[in-house]
Write a protein that holds these residues in place. Structure first.
Motif, PDB file in Angstrom:
ATOM      1  N   PHE A  46       0.996  26.241  35.359  1.00 32.32           N
ATOM      2  CA  PHE A  46       0.533  25.981  33.991  1.00 32.32           C
ATOM      3  C   PHE A  46       1.102  24.617  33.570  1.00 32.32           C
ATOM      4  O   PHE A  46       2.015  24.536  32.743  1.00 32.32           O
ATOM      5  N   LEU A  66      11.144  30.855  33.902  1.00 31.43           N
ATOM      6  CA  LEU A  66      11.147  32.315  33.763  1.00 31.43           C
ATOM      7  C   LEU A  66       9.819  32.833  33.212  1.00 31.43           C
ATOM      8  O   LEU A  66       9.281  33.839  33.689  1.00 31.43           O
ATOM      9  N   LEU A  67       9.283  32.127  32.199  1.00 38.29           N
ATOM     10  CA  LEU A  67       7.988  32.536  31.627  1.00 38.29           C
ATOM     11  C   LEU A  67       6.895  32.523  32.698  1.00 38.29           C
ATOM     12  O   LEU A  67       6.088  33.453  32.797  1.00 38.29           O
ATOM     13  N   LEU A  68       6.900  31.448  33.496  1.00 35.83           N
ATOM     14  CA  LEU A  68       5.808  31.293  34.458  1.00 35.83           C
ATOM     15  C   LEU A  68       5.984  32.179  35.694  1.00 35.83           C
ATOM     16  O   LEU A  68       4.994  32.578  36.301  1.00 35.83           O
ATOM     17  N   VAL A  69       7.217  32.488  36.058  1.00 32.33           N
ATOM     18  CA  VAL A  69       7.407  33.456  37.158  1.00 32.33           C
ATOM     19  C   VAL A  69       6.875  34.822  36.710  1.00 32.33           C
ATOM     20  O   VAL A  69       6.175  35.512  37.464  1.00 32.33           O
ATOM     21  N   GLY A  70       7.191  35.193  35.465  1.00 26.03           N
ATOM     22  CA  GLY A  70       6.676  36.458  34.930  1.00 26.03           C
ATOM     23  C   GLY A  70       5.155  36.456  34.880  1.00 26.03           C
ATOM     24  O   GLY A  70       4.499  37.439  35.254  1.00 26.03           O
ATOM     25  N   ASN A  71       4.593  35.315  34.468  1.00 28.30           N
ATOM     26  CA  ASN A  71       3.134  35.225  34.383  1.00 28.30           C
ATOM     27  C   ASN A  71       2.499  35.251  35.774  1.00 28.30           C
ATOM     28  O   ASN A  71       1.441  35.860  35.972  1.00 28.30           O
ATOM     29  N   HIS A  73       3.605  36.844  38.301  1.00 31.34           N
ATOM     30  CA  HIS A  73       3.604  38.244  38.730  1.00 31.34           C
ATOM     31  C   HIS A  73       2.480  39.012  38.044  1.00 31.34           C
ATOM     32  O   HIS A  73       1.809  39.842  38.657  1.00 31.34           O
ATOM     33  N   GLU A  74       2.275  38.725  36.748  1.00 29.29           N
ATOM     34  CA  GLU A  74       1.241  39.471  36.018  1.00 29.29           C
ATOM     35  C   GLU A  74      -0.163  39.099  36.467  1.00 29.29           C
ATOM     36  O   GLU A  74      -1.075  39.916  36.397  1.00 29.29           O
ATOM     37  N   THR A  75      -0.351  37.853  36.900  1.00 27.57           N
ATOM     38  CA  THR A  75      -1.695  37.434  37.290  1.00 27.57           C
ATOM     39  C   THR A  75      -1.981  37.675  38.777  1.00 27.57           C
ATOM     40  O   THR A  75      -3.127  37.919  39.146  1.00 27.57           O
ATOM     41  N   PRO A  78       2.908  41.364  42.868  1.00 26.69           N
ATOM     42  CA  PRO A  78       4.045  41.081  43.748  1.00 26.69           C
ATOM     43  C   PRO A  78       3.641  40.281  44.978  1.00 26.69           C
ATOM     44  O   PRO A  78       4.404  39.455  45.480  1.00 26.69           O
ATOM     45  N   VAL A  81       3.644  36.525  44.118  1.00 28.24           N
ATOM     46  CA  VAL A  81       5.006  35.978  44.013  1.00 28.24           C
ATOM     47  C   VAL A  81       5.617  35.854  45.408  1.00 28.24           C
ATOM     48  O   VAL A  81       6.234  34.843  45.754  1.00 28.24           O
ATOM     49  N   ALA A  82       5.412  36.890  46.222  1.00 27.03           N
ATOM     50  CA  ALA A  82       5.980  36.874  47.577  1.00 27.03           C
ATOM     51  C   ALA A  82       5.385  35.727  48.402  1.00 27.03           C
ATOM     52  O   ALA A  82       6.097  35.072  49.174  1.00 27.03           O
ATOM     53  N   PHE A  85       6.951  32.495  47.305  1.00 31.43           N
ATOM     54  CA  PHE A  85       8.316  32.460  47.837  1.00 31.43           C
ATOM     55  C   PHE A  85       8.281  32.113  49.334  1.00 31.43           C
ATOM     56  O   PHE A  85       9.041  31.267  49.812  1.00 31.43           O
TER      57      PHE A  85
END
Lengths: 176, 264
Positions: A46, A66-71, A73-75, A78, A81-82, A85
């Motif tokens: 973003f 932190l906001l974008l890591v959470g987002n 995951h939501e979009t 897991p 995100v994996a 990573f």
């Protein structure tokens, strides 16, 4: 594929992945590159928001991550995100391997590792693409891809893995 | 980097790959990855902002937002819900997609506080605009929002807020079908004071008009470079000074931006 060659490629991949672990300095360098790559990829999901927050105050960097890591995951769940990573870790490994190759055998020998570039680009673009495309006015373009771009991420990571498997331990000479 | 630091166990036959350091390193990477994924899952689930009410109103005005050599940029308020009293110091034009998790996060964590600190006291009004980009269900939800507003804007505008917040509360995973027409009408039927059947009729009979209204919202977003949701353009109602905020940024960022525009 010939099982023997497959085993050889698996052994070379393991050697390429293990090389950064052969010294603390290499391990730390790979970890630093991986961490930086992860943060950059997350922020690039973003870019408009990232730019606004950092322009307001660099102290917002941790909030933005932190906001974008959470987002992320939501979009993408897991798996997404994996994959980001995994891409970051492979980038750290590939960078340390390329540097070692250049130091040991010179710049020309790094051509052996040039296959890393397509994987880096493909997976990287897939990871940050949603945000970058949004910035360019193509909001949702990546969301329109199969599994929200997850397949593209997997493809990019696969390219990186193949490139690393073809190089092996940068201290060893390739025998055709 | 130190290339003079060979590991014990040899370097030639592959057996060294199973050395203790390699195993520990691999384990550390795996555990870190698992930690990142788990941490990300916790970051996504923010606190609930609790029950918030806000006065909604309609307007038949067309506001000119910007004028330039290439033309005039204006927004027709008639088709768009507005939260807050008329005549505020600052107007926020707010684009969202009902399937966007970041929008739900803003609605849950930041919007209630903005309502309490700025909308309720009459400093800020929020114009709700649609920017559906996560597939067909997002477009359906955006059109349904227009239909709901058409139904309630004169008789009971506050019902729109109830519907809007309820839909975000019911948000599921992107493209999972939770925002299908059938489900949306089911959710609508549970919101007091809104006739789900009439919303369904509107989606069919007024499809062209509501689609055009959504398209106008999207076009406005493109004009202001809003490439993701939630997206906001803040405007000083008096001086016309404008600023942009994108994403579910922390409340402090909104507070700072509103104050900045208010004084501009």
């Amino acid at each position: 594929m010939d099982p023997g060659r497959l085993r050889g490629a698996g052994r070379d991949l393991a050697r390429a992945l293990a090389y950064p672990l052969t010294a603390w300095r290499r391990s730390l360098a790979a970890a630093a590159v991986a961490a930086g790559t992860f943060v950059l990829l997350v922020l690039s999901t973003f870019p408009g928001m990232t730019a606004e927050m950092l322009a307001a105050d660099v102290a917002y960097l941790d909030d933005a991550v932190l906001l974008l890591v959470g987002n992320l995951h939501e979009t993408t769940g897991p798996t997404g995100v994996a994959l980001v990573f995994a891409y970051a870790v492979l980038t750290g490994v590939a960078t340390v391997d390329v540097v070692a190759q250049v130091r040991l055998a010179g710049v020309r020998s790094a051509a052996r590792l040039s296959g890393v570039a397509p994987g880096l680009l493909a997976a990287g673009c897939a990871s940050c693409g949603a945000g970058v495309l949004g910035l360019l006015g193509f909001a949702g373009a990546l969301a329109a891809l199969p599994l929200g771009g997850t397949l593209l991420r997997i493809g990019g990571i696969a390219l990186l893995v193949v490139a690393l498997a073809s190089t092996g331990d940068p201290r060893r000479c390739a025998v055709p | 980097m130190d290339d003079e630091d060979p590991r014990p166990g040899g370097t030639d036959d592959g057996g060294d790959l199973l050395s203790r350091r390699t195993l520990v390193g691999g384990l550390a990477v795996g555990l870190t990855g698992a930690g990142v994924v788990y941490g990300a899952s916790r970051l996504g689930s923010g606190a609930d902002g609790g029950e918030t009410t806000v006065d909604m109103r309609a307007s038949d005005r067309t506001v000119t937002l910007a004028e330039s050599g290439s033309g005039t940029v204006s927004v027709d308020l008639a088709g768009n819900p507005i939260a807050g009293a008329a005549g505020p110091a600052v107007t926020a034009y707010y684009w969202s997609d009902f399937q966007c998790p970041f929008c739900a996060r803003f609605e849950r964590e930041t919007f209630p506080k903005l309502v309490e600190e700025y909308v309720a006291p009459g400093t800020l009004q929020v114009v709700f605009l649609q920017l559906p980009y996560i597939g067909a269900d997002s477009r359906t939800a955006a059109r349904a929002a227009k239909c709901v507003w058409r139904q309630v804007h004169e008789s009971a505008p506050d019902r729109y807020w109830d519907w809007h917040t309820r839909v975000f509360e019911e948000q599921g995973s992107e493209r999972s079908g939770w925002a299908s027409r059938e489900n949306l009408l089911g959710i609508t039927g549970e919101v007091e004071g809104i006739d789900a059947g009439a919303v369904g009729t509107c989606l069919d009979d007024d499809a062209e008009a509501v689609a055009a209204s959504v398209a106008a919202d999207r076009s406005l977003a493109e004009t202001f470079g809003i490439g993701g949701t939630p997206g906001f353009v803040l405007r000083n109602t008096g001086s016309g000074a404008m600023g942009r905020i994108t994403g579910a940024q922390p409340y402090e960022r909104f507070e700072s931006a509103i104050e900045q525009i208010r004084e501009a």
